[in-house]
Design a protein around this motif. Structure first.
Motif, mmCIF file in Angstrom:
data_model
loop_
_atom_site.group_PDB
_atom_site.id
_atom_site.type_symbol
_atom_site.label_atom_id
_atom_site.label_comp_id
_atom_site.label_asym_id
_atom_site.label_seq_id
_atom_site.Cartn_x
_atom_site.Cartn_y
_atom_site.Cartn_z
ATOM 1 N N ALA A 127 0.833 -1.211 0.000
ATOM 2 C CA ALA A 127 0.000 0.000 0.000
ATOM 3 C C ALA A 127 0.863 1.254 0.000
ATOM 4 O O ALA A 127 0.557 2.237 -0.673
ATOM 5 N N ALA A 128 1.980 1.212 0.765
ATOM 6 C CA ALA A 128 2.870 2.378 0.781
ATOM 7 C C ALA A 128 3.498 2.612 -0.590
ATOM 8 O O ALA A 128 3.593 3.747 -1.068
ATOM 9 N N LEU A 129 3.931 1.528 -1.237
ATOM 10 C CA LEU A 129 4.512 1.675 -2.578
ATOM 11 C C LEU A 129 3.479 2.181 -3.576
ATOM 12 O O LEU A 129 3.790 3.014 -4.447
ATOM 13 N N GLU A 130 2.249 1.691 -3.461
ATOM 14 C CA GLU A 130 1.203 2.164 -4.369
ATOM 15 C C GLU A 130 0.913 3.647 -4.170
ATOM 16 O O GLU A 130 0.714 4.398 -5.129
ATOM 17 N N GLU A 131 0.942 4.089 -2.905
ATOM 18 C CA GLU A 131 0.724 5.510 -2.619
ATOM 19 C C GLU A 131 1.848 6.365 -3.192
ATOM 20 O O GLU A 131 1.609 7.434 -3.771
ATOM 21 N N GLU A 132 3.103 5.882 -3.078
ATOM 22 C CA GLU A 132 4.235 6.617 -3.648
ATOM 23 C C GLU A 132 4.146 6.671 -5.169
ATOM 24 O O GLU A 132 4.448 7.706 -5.777
ATOM 25 N N ASP A 133 3.742 5.563 -5.802
ATOM 26 C CA ASP A 133 3.588 5.560 -7.262
ATOM 27 C C ASP A 133 2.507 6.542 -7.699
ATOM 28 O O ASP A 133 2.663 7.254 -8.703
ATOM 29 N N THR A 134 1.410 6.599 -6.949
ATOM 30 C CA THR A 134 0.339 7.544 -7.288
ATOM 31 C C THR A 134 0.812 8.984 -7.165
ATOM 32 O O THR A 134 0.532 9.829 -8.033
ATOM 33 N N MET A 135 1.562 9.264 -6.103
ATOM 34 C CA MET A 135 2.078 10.621 -5.919
ATOM 35 C C MET A 135 3.068 10.983 -7.028
ATOM 36 O O MET A 135 3.037 12.095 -7.573
ATOM 37 N N ALA A 136 3.941 10.027 -7.400
ATOM 38 C CA ALA A 136 4.900 10.291 -8.480
ATOM 39 C C ALA A 136 4.191 10.531 -9.805
ATOM 40 O O ALA A 136 4.563 11.429 -10.579
ATOM 41 N N ALA A 137 3.138 9.748 -10.085
ATOM 42 C CA ALA A 137 2.395 9.941 -11.334
ATOM 43 C C ALA A 137 1.691 11.297 -11.346
ATOM 44 O O ALA A 137 1.648 11.980 -12.382
ATOM 45 N N THR A 138 1.173 11.716 -10.201
ATOM 46 C CA THR A 138 0.525 13.033 -10.121
ATOM 47 C C THR A 138 1.510 14.158 -10.368
ATOM 48 O O THR A 138 1.244 15.102 -11.124
ATOM 49 N N LEU A 139 2.685 14.068 -9.741
ATOM 50 C CA LEU A 139 3.708 15.096 -9.937
ATOM 51 C C LEU A 139 4.196 15.126 -11.384
ATOM 52 O O LEU A 139 4.426 16.203 -11.953
ATOM 53 N N LEU A 140 4.338 13.938 -11.997
ATOM 54 C CA LEU A 140 4.765 13.892 -13.394
ATOM 55 C C LEU A 140 3.720 14.517 -14.304
ATOM 56 O O LEU A 140 4.054 15.260 -15.243
ATOM 57 N N ALA A 141 2.438 14.256 -14.046
ATOM 58 C CA ALA A 141 1.376 14.855 -14.855
ATOM 59 C C ALA A 141 1.369 16.380 -14.710
ATOM 60 O O ALA A 141 1.199 17.106 -15.699
ATOM 61 N N ASP A 142 1.581 16.861 -13.480
ATOM 62 C CA ASP A 142 1.643 18.319 -13.280
ATOM 63 C C ASP A 142 2.822 18.926 -14.026
ATOM 64 O O ASP A 142 2.699 20.005 -14.634
ATOM 65 N N LEU A 143 3.974 18.247 -13.990
ATOM 66 C CA LEU A 143 5.156 18.753 -14.693
ATOM 67 C C LEU A 143 4.923 18.795 -16.200
ATOM 68 O O LEU A 143 5.282 19.772 -16.874
ATOM 69 N N GLN A 144 4.320 17.732 -16.745
ATOM 70 C CA GLN A 144 4.038 17.711 -18.178
ATOM 71 C C GLN A 144 3.033 18.791 -18.562
ATOM 72 O O GLN A 144 3.167 19.415 -19.628
ATOM 73 N N ARG A 145 2.045 19.024 -17.706
ATOM 74 C CA ARG A 145 1.069 20.073 -17.992
ATOM 75 C C ARG A 145 1.726 21.455 -17.995
ATOM 76 O O ARG A 145 1.482 22.276 -18.886
ATOM 77 N N LEU A 146 2.597 21.699 -17.010
ATOM 78 C CA LEU A 146 3.290 22.987 -16.961
ATOM 79 C C LEU A 146 4.220 23.167 -18.155
ATOM 80 O O LEU A 146 4.323 24.264 -18.719
ATOM 81 N N GLN A 147 4.882 22.080 -18.567
ATOM 82 C CA GLN A 147 5.764 22.172 -19.725
ATOM 83 C C GLN A 147 4.973 22.469 -20.999
ATOM 84 O O GLN A 147 5.389 23.290 -21.829
#
Length: 234
Positions: free
Chosen positions: A88-108
């Protein structure tokens, strides 16, 4: 019976530490106290701390000597109450990383679009400014074209001035439109006259036979269409 020492010697019936003689029955009381202590082995001594000292048979102790009591398992019990699986902890970290990556791509993507919009607006403003200058110079450019058609600018200082002016306008992206013999294009040509004229054998459509006034374009902006005379093939 005690003997007195004239020099103040210690009586023989006193103990070495200066205490009085042991009272009768003290030995019996000690034996009774030991028996009572044996009968209540599980009771901590008076003044003891039940939090840090455990006695066989005491509250919360194991039934076997040397066994584990309930306090030894307190951390395991708390962990069982609030489990946190590693998956569950790894899944939460993966979700957070995917969210941050999506935000970065949107800003770019927003930055790229902003840069394109700024560059486009800059070109539009630049072309508008140059177009205003060209519109002011149209009468001069028409006179230069008329003088060239009449053969007055074949040589001399005025011919050099006309060439320099047209060269400077060319560096700013100004393009002259309209040439004799090219195919008529209504997007850049304005037909003022339709005449009968001999056209080259390869001509298959309406062709420009005379340029009355050349047109000018800056990038995609048409300052003025070329005014021409046209003829149809036979």
């Amino acid at each position: 019976m005690t003997t007195s020492d004239p020099q103040g010697a210690i009586p023989e019936d006193l103990t070495p530490d200066g205490a009085g003689p042991e009272p009768a029955g003290a030995e019996q009381g000690a034996e009774q106290g030991a028996g009572a202590a044996g009968g209540n082995a599980g009771t901590p001594p008076r003044g003891g701390s039940p939090k840090h000292r455990y006695y066989e048979g005491g509250a919360g102790a194991s039934a076997e000597p040397g066994g584990e009591d309930e306090y030894d398992h307190a951390p395991d019990r708390d962990k069982a109450r609030s489990p946190q699986p590693e998956g569950a902890a790894l899944e939460e970290e993966d979700t957070m990383a995917a969210t941050l990556l999506a935000d970065l791509q949107r800003l770019q993507a927003e930055y790229v679009n902003y840069k394109k919009r700024v560059d486009r607006d800059r070109d539009v403003i630049r072309h508008a400014a140059v177009g205003g200058v060209v519109e002011s110079l149209l009468p001069v450019l028409d006179d230069i074209h008329s003088a060239r058609e009449a053969g007055a600018l074949e040589e001399g200082p005025f011919a050099a001035i006309a060439e320099k002016l047209e060269s400077i306008l060319g560096r700013f992206g100004v393009e002259r439109l309209g040439e004799k013999g090219e195919e008529f294009d209504p997007t850049v040509h304005e037909a003022l006259m339709h005449v009968e004229a001999e056209l080259p054998e390869e001509a298959t459509s309406t062709t420009v036979v005379q340029v009355i006034q050349p047109g000018y374009r800056i990038g995609e902006r048409l300052v003025r269409a070329a005014r021409v005379s046209v003829a149809d093939p036979a």
